[in-house]
Design a protein around this motif. Structure first.
Motif, PDB file in Angstrom:
ATOM      1  N   TYR A  14     -93.795  28.269 111.299  1.00 22.40           N
ATOM      2  CA  TYR A  14     -93.363  27.624 110.076  1.00 22.40           C
ATOM      3  C   TYR A  14     -94.338  27.169 109.247  1.00 22.40           C
ATOM      4  CZ  TYR A  14     -91.231  23.878 107.594  1.00 22.40           C
ATOM      5  OH  TYR A  14     -90.881  22.994 106.569  1.00 22.40           O
ATOM      6  N   ASP A  74     -89.929  17.059  93.578  1.00 23.18           N
ATOM      7  CA  ASP A  74     -89.624  17.907  94.720  1.00 23.18           C
ATOM      8  C   ASP A  74     -88.838  17.080  95.765  1.00 23.18           C
ATOM      9  OD1 ASP A  74     -90.324  19.894  96.495  1.00 23.18           O
ATOM     10  OD2 ASP A  74     -92.218  20.273  95.952  1.00 23.18           O
ATOM     11  N   GLY A  76     -87.333  17.171  99.434  1.00 20.11           N
ATOM     12  CA  GLY A  76     -87.829  17.510 100.786  1.00 20.11           C
ATOM     13  C   GLY A  76     -89.186  18.427 100.633  1.00 20.11           C
ATOM     14  N   GLN A  81     -96.884  21.685  99.005  1.00 17.08           N
ATOM     15  CA  GLN A  81     -97.935  22.609  98.460  1.00 17.08           C
ATOM     16  C   GLN A  81     -97.530  23.152  97.216  1.00 17.08           C
ATOM     17  OE1 GLN A  81     -95.592  23.026 100.901  1.00 17.08           O
ATOM     18  NE2 GLN A  81     -94.462  24.973 100.672  1.00 17.08           N
ATOM     19  N   ASP A 100     -89.470  12.981 100.681  1.00 19.00           N
ATOM     20  CA  ASP A 100     -89.195  13.685 101.950  1.00 19.00           C
ATOM     21  C   ASP A 100     -88.592  12.430 103.000  1.00 19.00           C
ATOM     22  OD1 ASP A 100     -90.022  16.641 103.243  1.00 19.00           O
ATOM     23  OD2 ASP A 100     -89.419  15.050 104.848  1.00 19.00           O
ATOM     24  N   LEU A 101     -87.717  12.998 103.807  1.00 23.53           N
ATOM     25  CA  LEU A 101     -87.182  12.044 104.887  1.00 23.53           C
ATOM     26  C   LEU A 101     -88.399  11.728 105.845  1.00 23.53           C
ATOM     27  CD1 LEU A 101     -84.458  11.080 105.986  1.00 23.53           C
ATOM     28  CD2 LEU A 101     -84.419  13.001 107.377  1.00 23.53           C
ATOM     29  N   ILE A 128     -82.139  11.777 100.969  1.00 24.59           N
ATOM     30  CA  ILE A 128     -81.123  12.244  99.794  1.00 24.59           C
ATOM     31  C   ILE A 128     -79.788  11.902 100.193  1.00 24.59           C
ATOM     32  CG2 ILE A 128     -80.712  14.780 100.787  1.00 24.59           C
ATOM     33  CD1 ILE A 128     -81.789  14.068  97.059  1.00 24.59           C
ATOM     34  N   PHE A 151     -84.212  24.053 101.023  1.00 22.30           N
ATOM     35  CA  PHE A 151     -83.706  22.600 101.344  1.00 22.30           C
ATOM     36  C   PHE A 151     -81.984  22.741 101.644  1.00 22.30           C
ATOM     37  CE2 PHE A 151     -82.186  18.364 100.508  1.00 22.30           C
ATOM     38  CZ  PHE A 151     -82.920  17.616 101.226  1.00 22.30           C
ATOM     39  N   LEU A 154     -80.426  23.895 104.777  1.00 24.22           N
ATOM     40  CA  LEU A 154     -80.419  23.077 105.856  1.00 24.22           C
ATOM     41  C   LEU A 154     -79.150  22.519 106.454  1.00 24.22           C
ATOM     42  CD1 LEU A 154     -83.636  20.694 105.448  1.00 24.22           C
ATOM     43  CD2 LEU A 154     -83.379  22.828 106.613  1.00 24.22           C
TER      44      LEU A 154
HETATM   45  C1  LIG Z   1     -87.766  23.332 105.310  1.00 24.86           C
HETATM   46  S1  LIG Z   1     -88.693  22.191 104.712  1.00 24.86           S
HETATM   47  C2  LIG Z   1     -88.890  22.648 102.988  1.00 24.86           C
HETATM   48  C3  LIG Z   1     -90.226  22.222 102.631  1.00 24.86           C
HETATM   49  C4  LIG Z   1     -90.661  22.701 101.116  1.00 24.86           C
HETATM   50  N1  LIG Z   1     -89.647  22.183 100.136  1.00 24.86           N
HETATM   51  C5  LIG Z   1     -90.869  24.009 101.200  1.00 24.86           C
HETATM   52  O1  LIG Z   1     -90.274  24.735 100.156  1.00 24.86           O
HETATM   53  O2  LIG Z   1     -91.862  24.537 101.783  1.00 24.86           O
HETATM   54  C6  LIG Z   1     -87.257  20.799 104.749  1.00 24.86           C
HETATM   55  C7  LIG Z   1     -87.932  19.507 104.439  1.00 24.86           C
HETATM   56  O3  LIG Z   1     -86.971  18.648 103.980  1.00 24.86           O
HETATM   57  C8  LIG Z   1     -87.047  17.363 104.710  1.00 24.86           C
HETATM   58  N2  LIG Z   1     -85.636  16.708 104.679  1.00 24.86           N
HETATM   59  C9  LIG Z   1     -84.701  17.174 105.667  1.00 24.86           C
HETATM   60  N3  LIG Z   1     -83.595  16.095 105.502  1.00 24.86           N
HETATM   61  C10 LIG Z   1     -83.851  15.452 104.453  1.00 24.86           C
HETATM   62  C11 LIG Z   1     -83.331  14.409 103.790  1.00 24.86           C
HETATM   63  N4  LIG Z   1     -82.079  14.217 104.152  1.00 24.86           N
HETATM   64  N5  LIG Z   1     -83.870  13.856 102.785  1.00 24.86           N
HETATM   65  C12 LIG Z   1     -85.069  14.214 102.083  1.00 24.86           C
HETATM   66  N6  LIG Z   1     -85.981  15.234 103.032  1.00 24.86           N
HETATM   67  C13 LIG Z   1     -85.312  15.717 104.100  1.00 24.86           C
HETATM   68  C14 LIG Z   1     -87.684  17.566 105.908  1.00 24.86           C
HETATM   69  O4  LIG Z   1     -88.310  16.677 106.355  1.00 24.86           O
HETATM   70  C15 LIG Z   1     -88.708  19.054 105.520  1.00 24.86           C
HETATM   71  O5  LIG Z   1     -89.797  18.373 105.037  1.00 24.86           O
END
Ligand SMILES: C[S@@+](CC[C@H](N)C(=O)[O-])C[C@H]1O[C@@H](n2cnc3c(N)ncnc32)[C@H](O)[C@@H]1O
Length: 272
Positions: A14, A74, A76, A81, A100-101, A128, A151, A154
């Motif tokens: 990942y 941004d 999540g 990056q 981010d969470l 969020i 995001f 998920l």
């Molecule tokens: C798959 S990663 C995507 C990271 C980045 N946006 C990218 O494109 O590479 C999903 C991110 O969403 C965050 N996340 C998951 N649920 C969340 C929530 N309820 N509120 C905020 N962030 C959340 C996770 O901690 C993780 O860092």
């Protein structure tokens, strides 16, 4: 700020895919990215520039908007990056916010990128789904560009609707405001498909359902009550799931990736 970070378990595959994401290789003078496209993706040398420009046609305009003072969120952001890529390309990051969470990512990303104290961007722990979160309330109506990559996929549709409504409220209610991302989608009609081993199955969109996702936010975000009523214009571009990501559920041939853009436009400019 939120609670202390929990121990994070990384799947190296990942992290590798994050660091090699196309968002990092936009710049034509980023040699590693160029090599990746040339050798790994087998894009011929003479097509590199047009390929990158095609995929990332919005990137230069986001860069220039940041120079003009636009606010960027941004959602999540994880290792953030993409904010670093903007900084690397000379954009001021004073008006950039990453949420981010899991706040542990913020510390890890500073160690990874060795830029502690260098970025003006601000990072906040936020969920969020907590729409009364102080930060989300404070930034209501003030974000010009919202990035939410990897995001929405998920979640299933009900939670995606919640996320879209919350994002629609933080977007500046004026034509040209943008929400964009890259995510897993359905090759055919929209349907719920498991994408990850854990978590709920993903609602994988088509263009029609993606437009509906954003249309659904209009009322709650008060977008029609502006001086000039606003609506969303959604576009997406399909591409195959990259070979290095076709693992487990992601090997399902029903799955593709989409780069999508939801832009606020004057309602009078659309045919609806
Ligand atoms: C798959 S990663 C995507 C990271 C980045 N946006 C990218 O494109 O590479 C999903 C991110 O969403 C965050 N996340 C998951 N649920 C969340 C929530 N309820 N509120 C905020 N962030 C959340 C996770 O901690 C993780 O860092």
């Amino acid at each position: 700020m939120g609670p202390q970070s929990q121990q994070i378990q990384f799947d190296p595959r990942y992290v590798a895919s994050l660091l090699l994401d196309e968002a990092n290789i936009v710049s034509a003078n980023f040699a590693a990215g160029r090599e990746l496209l040339r050798q790994y993706s087998k894009i011929p040398e003479n097509e590199l520039a047009s390929h990158v420009a095609d995929i990332h046609h919005l990137y230069p305009s986001i860069l220039s908007r940041l120079h003009e003072g636009a606010a960027y969120l941004d959602v999540g952001c994880c290792l953030a990056q993409d904010i670093r890529k903007l900084a690397f390309d000379g954009a001021p990051t004073t008006n950039c916010i990453g949420i981010d969470l899991e706040p542990g990512f913020f510390t890890i990303s500073e160690a990874l990128f060795r830029d502690e104290g260098c970025l003006s961007a601000r990072f906040f722990q936020a969920d969020i789904f907590q729409s009364d979160d102080t930060l989300l309330t404070d930034i209501r109506g003030s974000m010009d560009v919202v990035h939410a990559s990897s995001f929405f996929h998920l979640f299933g549709l009900p939670k995606q609707r919640q996320v879209a409504r919350t994002i629609a409220k933080v977007v500046r209610p004026q034509p040209g405001s943008l929400v964009l991302g890259l995510q897993i989608a359905a090759a055919g009609e929209a349907e719920t498909i498991p994408v990850f081993s854990e978590g709920e199955p993903t609602y994988c969109h088509s263009l029609v359902t993606m437009q509906a996702l954003w249309d659904d936010t209009v009322q709650e975000a008060g977008l029609e009550e502006q001086e000039h009523a606003l609506s969303w214009k959604v576009g997406l571009k399909k591409k195959p799931v990259p070979a290095n990501m076709r693992i487990g559920h992601l090997a399902n041939p029903k799955l593709i990736m989409v780069m999508w853009i939801a832009e606020l436009v004057l309602k009078s400019s659309t045919s609806k």
